[in-house]
Scaffold this motif. Structure first.
Motif, PDB file in Angstrom:
ATOM      1  N   GLY A  46      30.707  71.944   0.391  1.00 24.16           N
ATOM      2  CA  GLY A  46      30.603  73.032   1.352  1.00 24.16           C
ATOM      3  C   GLY A  46      31.092  74.359   0.830  1.00 24.16           C
ATOM      4  N   TYR A  49      28.154  73.023   6.142  1.00 25.01           N
ATOM      5  CA  TYR A  49      28.649  71.758   6.648  1.00 25.01           C
ATOM      6  C   TYR A  49      27.649  70.681   6.248  1.00 25.01           C
ATOM      7  CZ  TYR A  49      32.146  74.287   9.356  1.00 25.01           C
ATOM      8  OH  TYR A  49      33.206  75.085   9.736  1.00 25.01           O
ATOM      9  N   VAL A  50      28.072  69.796   5.382  1.00 23.12           N
ATOM     10  CA  VAL A  50      27.181  68.808   4.793  1.00 23.12           C
ATOM     11  C   VAL A  50      27.028  67.618   5.738  1.00 23.12           C
ATOM     12  CG1 VAL A  50      26.811  67.298   2.801  1.00 23.12           C
ATOM     13  CG2 VAL A  50      27.865  69.564   2.488  1.00 23.12           C
ATOM     14  N   PRO A  72      32.426  63.313   5.615  1.00 24.90           N
ATOM     15  CA  PRO A  72      32.897  64.639   6.026  1.00 24.90           C
ATOM     16  C   PRO A  72      34.411  64.765   6.149  1.00 24.90           C
ATOM     17  CG  PRO A  72      30.985  63.994   7.317  1.00 24.90           C
ATOM     18  CD  PRO A  72      31.380  62.797   6.518  1.00 24.90           C
ATOM     19  N   GLN A 103      34.347  66.998   3.009  1.00 28.02           N
ATOM     20  CA  GLN A 103      33.924  68.321   3.460  1.00 28.02           C
ATOM     21  C   GLN A 103      35.095  69.294   3.394  1.00 28.02           C
ATOM     22  OE1 GLN A 103      30.861  69.758   4.937  1.00 28.02           O
ATOM     23  NE2 GLN A 103      32.129  71.567   4.612  1.00 28.02           N
TER      24      GLN A 103
END
Length: 285
Positions: A203, A244-245, A269, A230
């Motif tokens: 991110g 934001y993955v 995350p 994340q």
């Protein structure tokens, strides 16, 4: 500058709760200890403390470095606390931990960069809790092999050192640490027969091919465990989140990492360096 991106649903965080969590907090307070759980605003604080575990942070709560992702205070630390090794050991014993993670601030202000203090803490925990396995998340010690060797000789089961990000972004995200120096630390750990572990955050603007290259770099130096999480901007002064993955992407990186030969890949995350660290003790044959 504050990040204005709205956090997705999968990044909702549970706060600490329950009797075990209270016991952990009381033990930490009574022994005048620091934890990265609080100083680093870890999103897994509720999950870990609710299970009666914590990651201890030694060397004080002021760091000599100013990495842009980190919420730990930067400045001039107080002298190292000679009583800290015993306080950590007694806390591990009181909490009946079967596995403990210990990390530290950077102590570039002292002659041995804190390596001797590290050894005292490791030995104190081993003496007080001989059945407790241990992971140490160490700084780079400026790449000084004789200092890394001291930690290796103290014999923790896992030695972790985080790359934090991909090569291209390393200098802009970390303050003094160098990508290749970190790889050399991990190479030295692995060459000594100790389980080497590292982690990165997503991110920050990294590209997919750079993440895969980082995996290859880690495997090339013998790193056996990798964490991928994340990045979450802890305060307005820290570097902004670029993306934001999605959890599915983290799952893909886990699969790829295992295919590349890592023994364990924790990827998600909310994954942080010490997430499910008890899984990462690899018994050497």
């Amino acid at each position: 500058m504050t990040n204005n991106r709205k956090k997705p649903e999968w990044l909702k965080i549970q706060l600490p709760m329950g009797q075990l969590s209270v016991e952990v907090m009381n033990t930490i307070r009574d022994n005048r200890l620091n934890t990265i759980c609080t100083s680093g605003r870890c999103p897994n604080q509720g999950e870990c403390w609710g299970c009666g575990t914590a990651t201890f942070m030694i060397g004080g709560n002021v760091c000599t470095r100013a990495c842009r992702f980190c919420n730990v205070t930067t400045g001039h630390p107080a002298p190292l606390d000679a009583a800290e090794p015993e306080h950590v050991a007694q806390s591990v014993k009181a909490l009946k931990l079967r596995h403990v993670v210990i990390t530290s601030v950077d102590r570039d202000d002292v002659e041995d960069l804190g390596a001797g203090h590290w050894v005292k803490v490791i030995r104190a925990v081993k003496e007080a809790c001989p059945d407790t396995t241990m992971e140490v998340l160490i700084p780079d010690f400026q790449g000084r092999e004789e200092l890394v060797a001291q930690v290796i000789e103290a014999a923790p089961e896992v030695i972790s050192h985080n790359l934090e990000t991909v090569r291209r972004l390393s200098d802009s995200v970390r303050s003094r640490a160098k990508y290749d120096t970190s790889l050399q630390v991990l190479r030295q750990v692995a060459a000594a027969g100790v389980t080497a572990k590292s982690g990165i955050m997503l991110g920050l603007g990294e590209r997919r091919e750079e993440i895969l290259e980082t995996m290859d770099n880690l495997r090339a130096v013998g790193c056996r465990v990798m964490t991928i999480g994340q990045y979450l901007q802890p305060t307005a002064k820290n570097i902004e989140v670029q993306e934001y993955v999605h959890p599915d992407t983290f799952e893909e990186y886990k699969r790829i990492g295992l295919e590349k030969g890592f023994a364990f890949v924790e990827s998600g995350p909310l994954v942080r360096s010490s997430y499910h660290a008890e899984r990462h003790v690899i018994r050497q044959s």
